[in-house]
Design an enzyme around this catalytic site. Structure first.
Site, mmCIF file in Angstrom:
data_model
loop_
_atom_site.group_PDB
_atom_site.id
_atom_site.type_symbol
_atom_site.label_atom_id
_atom_site.label_comp_id
_atom_site.label_asym_id
_atom_site.label_seq_id
_atom_site.Cartn_x
_atom_site.Cartn_y
_atom_site.Cartn_z
ATOM 1 N N ASP A 1 0.788 -1.244 0.000
ATOM 2 C CA ASP A 1 0.000 0.000 0.000
ATOM 3 C C ASP A 1 0.811 1.281 0.000
ATOM 4 O OD1 ASP A 1 0.802 0.204 2.731
ATOM 5 O OD2 ASP A 1 -1.009 -0.807 3.423
ATOM 6 N N HIS B 1 6.455 -7.757 -1.382
ATOM 7 C CA HIS B 1 5.372 -8.172 -2.288
ATOM 8 C C HIS B 1 5.040 -7.118 -3.335
ATOM 9 C CE1 HIS B 1 3.868 -11.301 0.913
ATOM 10 N NE2 HIS B 1 4.968 -11.663 0.291
ATOM 11 N N CYS C 1 0.148 -1.411 -22.130
ATOM 12 C CA CYS C 1 1.474 -0.795 -22.267
ATOM 13 C C CYS C 1 1.447 0.231 -23.405
ATOM 14 C CB CYS C 1 2.507 -1.886 -22.556
ATOM 15 S SG CYS C 1 4.155 -1.246 -22.819
ATOM 16 N N CYS D 1 3.996 -1.229 -26.312
ATOM 17 C CA CYS D 1 3.734 -2.431 -27.126
ATOM 18 C C CYS D 1 2.266 -2.862 -27.127
ATOM 19 C CB CYS D 1 4.620 -3.588 -26.650
ATOM 20 S SG CYS D 1 4.118 -4.264 -25.072
ATOM 21 N N GLY E 1 1.683 -7.224 12.964
ATOM 22 C CA GLY E 1 0.463 -7.337 12.165
ATOM 23 C C GLY E 1 0.546 -8.281 10.984
ATOM 24 N N SER F 1 -0.063 -12.523 9.967
ATOM 25 C CA SER F 1 -0.484 -13.850 10.421
ATOM 26 C C SER F 1 0.662 -14.849 10.299
ATOM 27 C CB SER F 1 -1.684 -14.324 9.596
ATOM 28 O OG SER F 1 -1.340 -14.357 8.226
ATOM 29 N N ALA G 1 -1.631 -2.541 16.869
ATOM 30 C CA ALA G 1 -0.312 -1.974 16.570
ATOM 31 C C ALA G 1 -0.300 -0.461 16.780
ATOM 32 C CB ALA G 1 0.072 -2.312 15.129
HETATM 33 P P1 OAD Z 1 -3.083 -11.376 7.087
HETATM 34 O O1 OAD Z 1 -4.399 -10.821 6.707
HETATM 35 O O2 OAD Z 1 -2.840 -12.828 6.819
HETATM 36 O O3 OAD Z 1 -2.845 -11.149 8.644
HETATM 37 C C1 OAD Z 1 -3.048 -9.920 9.259
HETATM 38 C C2 OAD Z 1 -2.625 -10.044 10.702
HETATM 39 O O4 OAD Z 1 -2.756 -8.771 11.316
HETATM 40 C C3 OAD Z 1 -3.441 -11.025 11.537
HETATM 41 O O5 OAD Z 1 -2.550 -11.865 12.262
HETATM 42 C C4 OAD Z 1 -4.248 -10.132 12.474
HETATM 43 O O6 OAD Z 1 -4.467 -10.741 13.736
HETATM 44 C C5 OAD Z 1 -3.322 -8.934 12.597
HETATM 45 N N1 OAD Z 1 -3.976 -7.657 12.923
HETATM 46 C C6 OAD Z 1 -5.153 -7.165 12.473
HETATM 47 N N2 OAD Z 1 -5.376 -5.934 12.930
HETATM 48 C C7 OAD Z 1 -4.307 -5.614 13.692
HETATM 49 C C8 OAD Z 1 -3.924 -4.461 14.443
HETATM 50 N N3 OAD Z 1 -4.698 -3.374 14.507
HETATM 51 N N4 OAD Z 1 -2.739 -4.481 15.094
HETATM 52 C C9 OAD Z 1 -1.947 -5.582 15.060
HETATM 53 N N5 OAD Z 1 -2.251 -6.700 14.362
HETATM 54 C C10 OAD Z 1 -3.403 -6.720 13.684
HETATM 55 O O7 OAD Z 1 -1.975 -10.444 6.422
HETATM 56 P P2 OAD Z 1 -0.433 -10.743 6.114
HETATM 57 O O8 OAD Z 1 0.162 -11.582 7.178
HETATM 58 O O9 OAD Z 1 0.196 -9.444 5.814
HETATM 59 O O10 OAD Z 1 0.301 -11.422 -0.092
HETATM 60 O O11 OAD Z 1 -0.561 -11.597 4.804
HETATM 61 C C11 OAD Z 1 0.588 -11.926 4.127
HETATM 62 C C12 OAD Z 1 0.358 -11.897 2.644
HETATM 63 O O12 OAD Z 1 -0.789 -12.677 2.310
HETATM 64 C C13 OAD Z 1 0.012 -10.533 2.081
HETATM 65 O O13 OAD Z 1 1.143 -9.729 1.837
HETATM 66 C C14 OAD Z 1 -0.662 -10.883 0.819
HETATM 67 C C15 OAD Z 1 -1.592 -11.937 1.369
HETATM 68 O O14 OAD Z 1 -2.157 -12.761 0.478
HETATM 69 C C16 OAD Z 1 0.170 -11.244 -1.396
HETATM 70 O O15 OAD Z 1 -0.732 -10.572 -1.871
HETATM 71 C C17 OAD Z 1 1.225 -11.912 -2.185
#
Ligand code: OAD
Length: 260
Positions: free
Chosen positions: A107, A122, A151, A154, A191, A193, A235
């Site tokens: 983002d 990513h 594009c 091309c 933040g 998973s 967070a």
């Molecule tokens: P997830 O959606 O899997 O996990 C988000 C995490 O943030 C969870 O563990 C929540 O408990 C936690 N969370 C939510 N709100 C919060 C807050 N206010 N403070 C602290 N923690 C909070 O997201 P990612 O782990 O980032 O990849 O997912 C990894 C990747 O999977 C992403 O980059 C994306 C996705 O598919 C791609 O698009 C390649």
């Protein structure tokens, strides 16, 4: 005195002794800016999950659908502002000589909060890539004038310059973050998973290399039992309190009288 978010003085002192600090963030760091996480209750769009849309196969079969999902997210991000968690991480960087921010988020909110040079594992949603020539294009405006975009040189389809499921991470970004993880004294994991590899392996690389690894999350995760400490909380509340406690501890150490 220990703060209510679980930021104990012992933890702050341990972190304050770290010369090399790495912060790894995931979607949870942006959730208080109103950006839905991927796996939370709000992670669906028109009944599609990220796994249905963030793939090359989905893009090949329906590029317009995939781009509509990205446009929905780009508009939401454009309307959002960095939250106190992003700001605290940018402040932390200013107070550390050896600091690296690694994010799984596409983002761009860390940069908007003042973080310099975050490693974007990513990719970035504000860039596109020609599917034929692989050239990168900035796509700062939303809505796009053409959907799906093509594009200019091309005519081939432009895809979002983000990593999709089944695709490798940009090697330079991953190598730099792997090296930093294996060489840091402490890592903050915020933040995420920790379900998507290889980003989720970075805290374990740090831990196995002897670093002190702390996560900040609203719930326990796949890595909680493998690292040192989990601070349960938002967070945007935990990080400002942690970063200001760190600054106070460092200032106190610097003003301690030197023994001769
Ligand atoms: P997830 O959606 O899997 O996990 C988000 C995490 O943030 C969870 O563990 C929540 O408990 C936690 N969370 C939510 N709100 C919060 C807050 N206010 N403070 C602290 N923690 C909070 O997201 P990612 O782990 O980032 O990849 O997912 C990894 C990747 O999977 C992403 O980059 C994306 C996705 O598919 C791609 O698009 C390649």
């Amino acid at each position: 005195m220990d703060s209510p978010s679980g930021v104990t003085q012992e933890l702050v002192e341990r972190l304050s002794r770290a010369d090399r600090l790495v912060v790894l963030t995931g979607a949870g760091v942006s959730s208080e800016s109103g950006i839905p996480t991927f796996r939370g209750r709000n992670g669906l769009w028109e009944n599609y999950g990220a796994e249905d849309l963030a793939t090359w196969e989905a893009f090949q079969s329906d590029p317009e659908l995939v781009w509509r999902w990205y446009e929905y997210r780009r508009q939401m991000i454009a309307d959002a502002t960095p939250n106190p968690a992003h700001t605290a991480i940018a402040d932390l960087e200013k107070s550390c000589d050896d600091f690296m921010l690694v994010t799984q988020n596409v983002d761009g909110l860390h940069a908007r909060a003042g973080s310099t040079n975050p490693i974007e594992l990513h990719g970035n949603i504000w860039r596109g890539r020609c599917t034929k020539e692989q050239t990168l294009v900035d796509l700062p405006d939303t809505p796009l004038s053409e959907l799906p975009p093509r594009c200019k040189s091309c005519g081939a389809l432009i895809r979002p310059d983000v990593v999709w499921f089944g695709e490798p991470l940009p090697p330079e970004a991953y190598d730099a973050s792997y090296d930093a993880a294996s060489d840091c004294d402490a890592m903050l994991v915020v933040g995420t998973s920790a379900l998507v590899r290889p980003a989720s392996s970075l805290p374990l690389v740090a831990k196995h290399s002897g670093a002190f690894v702390v996560e900040v999350n609203t719930e326990y995760t796949a890595i909680s039992v493998l690292i040192d400490t989990t601070l349960i909380g938002r967070a945007g509340e935990v990080l400002p309190s942690l970063v200001s406690a760190l600054a106070e501890t460092r200032a106190a150490v610097q003003t301690e009288p030197q023994t001769t």
